[in-house]
Every structure is written in C-alpha cells, then in structure tokens.
Design a protein around this motif. Structure first.
Motif, mmCIF file in Angstrom:
data_model
loop_
_atom_site.group_PDB
_atom_site.id
_atom_site.type_symbol
_atom_site.label_atom_id
_atom_site.label_comp_id
_atom_site.label_asym_id
_atom_site.label_seq_id
_atom_site.Cartn_x
_atom_site.Cartn_y
_atom_site.Cartn_z
ATOM 1 N N ILE A 187 90.038 33.838 39.111
ATOM 2 C CA ILE A 187 89.513 32.739 38.290
ATOM 3 C C ILE A 187 88.006 32.608 38.513
ATOM 4 N N PRO A 188 87.202 32.802 37.475
ATOM 5 C CA PRO A 188 85.752 32.618 37.636
ATOM 6 C C PRO A 188 85.405 31.141 37.762
ATOM 7 N N ARG A 189 84.492 30.825 38.673
ATOM 8 C CA ARG A 189 83.985 29.454 38.807
ATOM 9 C C ARG A 189 82.474 29.534 38.850
ATOM 10 N N PHE A 190 81.832 28.770 37.991
ATOM 11 C CA PHE A 190 80.389 28.897 37.833
ATOM 12 C C PHE A 190 79.748 27.526 37.637
ATOM 13 N N PHE A 191 78.476 27.468 38.032
ATOM 14 C CA PHE A 191 77.732 26.206 38.007
ATOM 15 C C PHE A 191 76.291 26.516 37.613
ATOM 16 N N GLU A 192 75.686 25.605 36.873
ATOM 17 C CA GLU A 192 74.313 25.827 36.419
ATOM 18 C C GLU A 192 73.306 25.156 37.345
ATOM 19 N N TYR A 193 72.271 25.925 37.674
ATOM 20 C CA TYR A 193 71.159 25.414 38.481
ATOM 21 C C TYR A 193 69.886 25.516 37.666
ATOM 22 N N ASP A 194 69.158 24.426 37.596
ATOM 23 C CA ASP A 194 67.887 24.391 36.868
ATOM 24 C C ASP A 194 66.755 24.438 37.884
ATOM 25 N N ASP A 195 66.102 25.600 38.016
ATOM 26 C CA ASP A 195 65.068 25.733 39.041
ATOM 27 C C ASP A 195 63.819 24.926 38.720
ATOM 28 N N VAL A 196 63.638 24.552 37.455
ATOM 29 C CA VAL A 196 62.486 23.717 37.104
ATOM 30 C C VAL A 196 62.665 22.312 37.670
ATOM 31 N N ASN A 197 63.866 21.771 37.529
ATOM 32 C CA ASN A 197 64.145 20.417 38.029
ATOM 33 C C ASN A 197 64.757 20.420 39.429
ATOM 34 N N ASP A 198 65.092 21.607 39.930
ATOM 35 C CA ASP A 198 65.593 21.790 41.291
ATOM 36 C C ASP A 198 66.754 20.844 41.626
ATOM 37 N N ASN A 199 67.898 21.126 41.016
ATOM 38 C CA ASN A 199 69.094 20.308 41.257
ATOM 39 C C ASN A 199 70.095 21.020 42.169
ATOM 40 N N MET A 200 69.604 21.916 43.045
ATOM 41 C CA MET A 200 70.504 22.714 43.874
ATOM 42 C C MET A 200 71.330 21.858 44.826
ATOM 43 N N SER A 201 70.731 20.841 45.397
ATOM 44 C CA SER A 201 71.477 19.981 46.317
ATOM 45 C C SER A 201 72.686 19.365 45.622
ATOM 46 N N GLU A 202 72.496 18.934 44.369
ATOM 47 C CA GLU A 202 73.601 18.361 43.598
ATOM 48 C C GLU A 202 74.676 19.409 43.332
ATOM 49 N N VAL A 203 74.246 20.636 43.024
ATOM 50 C CA VAL A 203 75.211 21.710 42.742
ATOM 51 C C VAL A 203 76.062 21.997 43.970
ATOM 52 N N ILE A 204 75.417 22.177 45.122
ATOM 53 C CA ILE A 204 76.156 22.497 46.352
ATOM 54 C C ILE A 204 77.089 21.353 46.738
ATOM 55 N N ASN A 205 76.644 20.123 46.539
ATOM 56 C CA ASN A 205 77.492 18.972 46.860
ATOM 57 C C ASN A 205 78.727 18.898 45.962
ATOM 58 N N SER A 206 78.629 19.488 44.771
ATOM 59 C CA SER A 206 79.715 19.346 43.801
ATOM 60 C C SER A 206 80.781 20.439 43.920
ATOM 61 N N ILE A 207 80.565 21.424 44.793
ATOM 62 C CA ILE A 207 81.515 22.537 44.858
ATOM 63 C C ILE A 207 82.219 22.601 46.196
ATOM 64 N N ASP A 208 83.422 23.191 46.154
ATOM 65 C CA ASP A 208 84.102 23.563 47.389
ATOM 66 C C ASP A 208 83.450 24.860 47.868
ATOM 67 N N ILE A 209 83.110 24.933 49.135
ATOM 68 C CA ILE A 209 82.403 26.113 49.636
ATOM 69 C C ILE A 209 83.296 27.346 49.512
ATOM 70 N N PRO A 210 82.823 28.383 48.813
ATOM 71 C CA PRO A 210 83.624 29.587 48.584
ATOM 72 C C PRO A 210 83.434 30.631 49.680
ATOM 73 N N GLU A 211 84.005 31.806 49.470
ATOM 74 C CA GLU A 211 83.810 32.929 50.393
ATOM 75 C C GLU A 211 82.497 33.651 50.100
ATOM 76 N N ALA A 212 82.102 33.641 48.824
ATOM 77 C CA ALA A 212 80.878 34.324 48.424
ATOM 78 C C ALA A 212 80.268 33.634 47.209
ATOM 79 N N ILE A 213 78.937 33.724 47.114
ATOM 80 C CA ILE A 213 78.223 33.182 45.967
ATOM 81 C C ILE A 213 77.294 34.263 45.421
ATOM 82 N N PHE A 214 77.398 34.507 44.132
ATOM 83 C CA PHE A 214 76.492 35.406 43.439
ATOM 84 C C PHE A 214 75.546 34.554 42.608
ATOM 85 N N ALA A 215 74.259 34.661 42.875
ATOM 86 C CA ALA A 215 73.251 33.857 42.181
ATOM 87 C C ALA A 215 72.571 34.683 41.101
ATOM 88 N N SER A 216 72.113 34.025 40.044
ATOM 89 C CA SER A 216 71.545 34.743 38.908
ATOM 90 C C SER A 216 70.115 35.212 39.143
#
Length: 320
Positions: free
Chosen positions: A205-234
């Motif tokens: 099952i693919p699980r994906f989340f959008e990160y906006d590097d201009v507005n830098d919402n990474m903290s919100e993204v990480i807080n919203s996910i269950d920590i996986p085994e691996a993360i592939f970033a764009s």
C-alpha cells in the motif's frame, strides 16, 4: 574521401537535396531522406551537419534565462536550491562555445532576446502560450507539460523512483512512505508515480504526504505520520529536512528509518549521515539545454523533442 557530389550521385538526387537532408531544412520526402542517409552510410561520408546553419550564424546570440515563479520566490527567501545552480553554471559555460550570452530575466516580463530557456517545474500552459506568441525559439528546462509539444530537458524521475522503491522492497521493507513536493511539478509528479507503481506492483500500500519546501511544513508532516521503516523523499533538501525532524524525536537514521533522497546535490555526501540518493546529471542537463537552444536558434532539427536523462543510484549511509 567521399564528397557531397558522390552522395548525390549514388542516391540519385541533386546536391541541394543532399544538403537539405543533412541540415534538416526544406521539404524532402521520407523516402528520399532514407536514400540519402543510406548513401552517406555506404560511402562513409562525414557531413558537416551544421554547415548551412553556420552560414547563418551570428557572432553572438542573446538568450533569456527565465526562472519560474517558485524559483524566484525561493531566491527572495534565500532558499534557492543547489540543484539549479549546477545546471545553470553548465548551461552558461557550454553556451559560450556556441556564442550564446545568457541574461537572467522575469519569466512574466521577458526582455527582447533571440530565444528563451524557461527554468523550473511550475511553468503553466498560459506561460507556454505567451512565449509561443513571441515567435522566438524556447525550451523548458526541468519541466514537461503533457500535450504541449515544446522542447524539454528533464530527468527520468519515474524510472529513478521505481528503481529505488524496488531497492527498499528487496531489502525487506514493506512500510515505505513517500514525501513529495507539489505535484503540479512534472519532476515531483513523475517521481510520485514511479514510487506508487512500484509499491502497487509489489502488492504493497503506497502512503504519501506532500511537503512544501517554500513554506517548510516538514514538522507538521512528520507529526502526522506513523513512523515507517523507510522514507523516499522527492529531493535531497526534503530528505535532509526529514532526517533533522526524525532526530528531534530521537529516531535514528538508518537504524530505525532508512531515508533516501533524489538529485545528489553538492551537500548530499557531506550531510550527517551521508545521504543515499539518486544522482541527477545536472551538468549534462545544462549542457544539453545549451546545445538544444543553439540548434533551435540556427534552425537545425527544429521538430520539438523531449530529452529525458536517467538517474544513477548512489548508496551512502542514510539507508540500509
């Protein structure tokens, strides 16, 4: 040594026709082209491909480098990505050999030039139509819009993303997340599709989340996910941001989570830990863009083309 006259005689056409075929100018049937190219091959003739073009060659061409609105905004906020600095440096250096002088300008208000290179992943159809109306050669660098037959130089993000997702799957990971940039960007979208299809092909099952590097919402993204085994970033900037956020939560990389980026920017190998990533051949993108805009400026091989460069997997210490 064979001459153009020999080719014309063997192909049964005029010298002018051979010249038109070699320089891709004028109206020549496909059948005649095949005869001419066959004669060239059999006689081992070495044509001066740009002979007619060079006869029209100006001492210098002026080409506008028109950065996308997203890039302009990032530069104003002093967050301009390393990715484009390498591309543009190669573009300008190779351009010198073709007598091209590049000028940076506003994509919305371009100055008068011989041609234009639109840089960045968020040019719209409206912008494309605007440049069409200028009736000057132009191409997209690091962007492609389906259905718009415009010269483009891009990275094959789909292939790279599919490969690296499969790499993680073969390592035994099943819970692999993808954090991507805005999907209106061709680069981010193609990487997203490569990841998603690789996961689905493996019945995961693919699980994906959008990160906006201009507005830098990474903290919100990480807080919203269950920590996986691996993360592939764009891209690598996103991967580095992910690692910093994981560290704040005492999550180790790669012991707890493997992280892989995309681009192989200059700082990727010096990051802590050194970043596993997919290398984009940025200097070649710039070089190819310079060569292609020159061909368009002199009227050689003017039918629009899409040039897509494959990536190379670079294994470092941020992943297992």
């Amino acid at each position: 040594m064979s001459r153009i006259e020999d080719v014309a005689k063997k192909a049964g056409v005029s010298i002018a026709t051979v010249s038109r075929v070699i320089n891709n100018s004028g109206n020549v049937s496909e059948k005649t082209k095949m005869k001419v190219w066959k004669a060239i091959k059999e006689l081992n003739y070495k044509p001066k491909i740009l002979a007619s073009a060079l006869a029209r060659h100006k001492e210098k061409f002026y080409v506008g480098i028109c950065k996308s609105n997203r890039l302009i905004k990032m530069e104003k906020e002093k967050t301009s990505p390393e990715f484009y600095s390498v591309i543009l440096e190669a573009l300008e250096e190779v351009g010198k050999t073709y007598g091209i002088k590049f000028e940076k300008m506003d994509i919305q208000k371009p100055e008068k030039c011989d041609g234009y290179i639109l840089v960045g992943g968020d040019s719209t159809k409206e912008i494309i139509n605007f440049y069409r109306e200028l009736e000057k050669p132009f191409l997209l660098l690091d962007h492609y819009i389906p259905g718009e037959k415009i010269d483009c130089i891009v990275t094959n993000g789909y292939d790279g993303a599919y490969f690296v997702t499969n790499y993680l799957i073969k390592k035994g990971f099943k819970k692999i997340y993808h954090i991507h940039g805005p999907l209106y960007s061709y680069g981010f979208k193609s990487r997203f599709e490569g990841y998603r299809n690789a996961m689905e092909d493996a019945n995961l099952i693919p699980r994906f989340f959008e990160y906006d590097d201009v507005n830098d919402n990474m903290s919100e993204v990480i807080n919203s996910i269950d920590i996986p085994e691996a993360i592939f970033a764009s891209n690598d900037i996103t991967a580095m941001r992910i690692i910093r956020e994981l560290r704040k939560r005492n999550i180790r990389v790669p012991e707890d989570v493997s992280v892989i980026g995309f681009d192989d920017i200059l700082s990727a190998k010096d990051f802590d830990p050194p970043l596993t990533t997919l290398k984009v051949f940025k200097d070649e993108m710039g070089s190819l863009a310079a060569k292609r805009i020159y061909e368009l400026l002199v009227g050689h091989d003017v039918h629009p083309i899409l040039i897509s460069l494959f990536t190379k997997f670079i294994k470092r210490k941020s992943s297992i």
